[in-house]
Design an enzyme around this catalytic site. Structure first.
Site, PDB file in Angstrom:
ATOM      1  N   GLU A  68       0.541  -1.438   0.207  1.00  0.00           N
ATOM      2  CA  GLU A  68       0.066   0.125   0.051  1.00  0.00           C
ATOM      3  C   GLU A  68       0.426   1.356  -0.152  1.00  0.00           C
ATOM      4  OE1 GLU A  68      -2.953   1.352   2.033  1.00  0.00           O
ATOM      5  OE2 GLU A  68      -4.349  -1.808   1.896  1.00  0.00           O
ATOM      6  N   TYR A 106      -6.849   4.144  -8.985  1.00  0.00           N
ATOM      7  CA  TYR A 106      -6.099   3.811  -7.376  1.00  0.00           C
ATOM      8  C   TYR A 106      -4.850   2.754  -7.136  1.00  0.00           C
ATOM      9  CZ  TYR A 106      -4.749   1.433  -2.697  1.00  0.00           C
ATOM     10  OH  TYR A 106      -4.842   1.606  -2.050  1.00  0.00           O
ATOM     11  N   GLU A 108      -1.038   1.241  -6.227  1.00  0.00           N
ATOM     12  CA  GLU A 108      -0.384   0.421  -4.902  1.00  0.00           C
ATOM     13  C   GLU A 108       1.280   0.347  -6.014  1.00  0.00           C
ATOM     14  OE1 GLU A 108      -1.610  -1.656  -2.919  1.00  0.00           O
ATOM     15  OE2 GLU A 108      -3.313  -0.906  -2.122  1.00  0.00           O
ATOM     16  N   HIS A 159      -0.486  -8.048  -2.486  1.00  0.00           N
ATOM     17  CA  HIS A 159      -1.967  -7.390  -1.696  1.00  0.00           C
ATOM     18  C   HIS A 159      -2.688  -8.179  -2.098  1.00  0.00           C
ATOM     19  CE1 HIS A 159      -3.261  -3.243   0.175  1.00  0.00           C
ATOM     20  NE2 HIS A 159      -4.108  -4.795   0.428  1.00  0.00           N
ATOM     21  N   ASP A 193      -0.670  -9.479   2.676  1.00  0.00           N
ATOM     22  CA  ASP A 193      -2.095  -8.884   3.127  1.00  0.00           C
ATOM     23  C   ASP A 193      -2.767  -9.906   2.295  1.00  0.00           C
ATOM     24  OD1 ASP A 193      -4.628  -8.111   3.402  1.00  0.00           O
ATOM     25  OD2 ASP A 193      -4.336  -6.032   3.138  1.00  0.00           O
ATOM     26  N   ASP A 238      -3.298 -11.209   7.663  1.00  0.00           N
ATOM     27  CA  ASP A 238      -1.851 -10.849   6.486  1.00  0.00           C
ATOM     28  C   ASP A 238      -0.817 -12.569   7.247  1.00  0.00           C
ATOM     29  OD1 ASP A 238      -1.043  -7.836   6.049  1.00  0.00           O
ATOM     30  OD2 ASP A 238      -2.549  -8.313   7.934  1.00  0.00           O
ATOM     31  N   HIS A 276      -3.154  -1.936  10.591  1.00  0.00           N
ATOM     32  CA  HIS A 276      -2.340  -3.390  10.644  1.00  0.00           C
ATOM     33  C   HIS A 276      -0.963  -4.206  11.133  1.00  0.00           C
ATOM     34  CE1 HIS A 276      -4.665  -5.691   6.416  1.00  0.00           C
ATOM     35  NE2 HIS A 276      -5.183  -4.631   6.217  1.00  0.00           N
TER      36      HIS A 276
END
Length: 315
Positions: A68, A106, A108, A159, A193, A238, A276
């Site tokens: 992230e 969006y 990451e 992720h 994650d 995770d 997290h």
């Protein structure tokens, strides 16, 4: 007869033992971590208390896979690395980042932060996700280890998107096969994650995955381990999964790092860092070489040896 002789020998023995312990730092574990840092941006790391906490988390690990990282400026990781290298002398640290990944606006990136005097990047590649199975395809890295037992291993971070946890984890097995064939390596860690719990994936569906049914995979972060900061949730989102006999033989410990408890943070304060916990594995017997000593330690050791006769430490 010198009545102090026994004391001198005893003290000398302790001094020599201390020096040997200082020189034998190679017995320590090698720690690999994965951390969803929750919308990591330049503005976020520029906040002093956030930076301080992130640095303390990263300084515990030899390799950390950050997830992230949404910083579009490309400045957040270099700033974080600069402060980490100023922190406690446990570095130096280096980094390796993927491109920004995502299907829409969006995006990451994955970022490896690693202690460059204990490990180096040997190879890396972005998994060629031709069928668009992943929202954020794994950024695979092969790292050296200071070990005769296991000279290198492969990290495969993922992720998942909560809406497609099951298909992405099914596809993760294909990534494992790809990297195993590409680099002829059986010692592979899948980590990140996975959103592999609670509403995102039932226990029944989880246990039907090839990564659970196929022999050879060890889910080191076990079911039931809470990897979330909020007291209102208890989910094992995770995960760290190990493959390879040599790698699994080195496993000493695994779990989640409760940084709010360790650092004395309230839940509200901790949520400014992430929702997290980092997850981690420790590999025992991984390090066989003498670790670099600080200048202060070397000077203290030399001073101790030089002053031994004057202090009556010699037999």
């Amino acid at each position: 007869m010198d009545s102090s002789g026994g004391f001198q020998k005893h003290t000398c023995g302790h001094a020599l033992l201390l020096l040997l312990l200082l020189l034998a730092g190679g017995a320590e574990a090698f720690r690999i971590c994965a951390f969803n840092a929750q919308r990591l941006t330049l503005a976020k790391v520029a906040r002093e208390y956030v930076m301080d906490t992130l640095v303390r988390i990263l300084a515990r690990c030899d390799i950390t896979v950050l997830q992230e990282v949404v910083d579009s400026t490309g400045s957040a990781i270099p700033l974080l690395l600069r402060e980490l290298n100023r922190f406690d002398g446990s570095g130096p640290y280096s980094s390796l980042s993927s491109p920004l990944l995502g299907r829409g606006a969006y995006k990451e990136k994955y970022a490896y932060i690693y202690r460059s005097h204990r490990t180096q990047v040997l190879n890396f590649y972005l998994y060629p996700d031709e069928d668009d199975l992943f929202a954020r395809e794994p950024f695979v890295g092969q790292f050296s280890l200071p070990s005769k037992v296991l000279p290198s291993l492969v990290l495969v971070p993922l992720h998942t998107t909560p809406k497609a946890v099951e298909p992405e984890l099914k596809a993760l097995y294909e990534v494992f096969l790809d990297v195993s064939q590409r680099w002829q390596s059986e010692d592979v860690i899948l980590l990140g994650d996975f959103n592999a719990d609670c509403a995102s994936l039932t226990k029944k569906r989880l246990d039907e995955l090839v990564l659970r049914t196929q022999a050879g995979f060890h889910w080191a972060v076990a079911d039931g381990v809470d990897t979330t900061v909020r007291a209102s949730t208890h989910c094992t989102y995770d995960r760290i999964v190990l493959h390879g006999e040599r790698l699994q033989s080195l496993l000493r410990n695994a779990g989640a790092f409760d940084f709010p408890q360790s650092f004395g943070l309230t839940e509200e304060e901790a949520l400014n860092i992430s929702d997290h916990y980092p997850v981690e594995v420790e590999l025992s017997r991984a390090v066989h070489r003498i670790q670099p000593l600080s200048l202060a330690t070397l000077l203290l050791s030399l001073l101790l040896l030089l002053l031994s006769p004057q202090l009556g430490l010699a037999a």
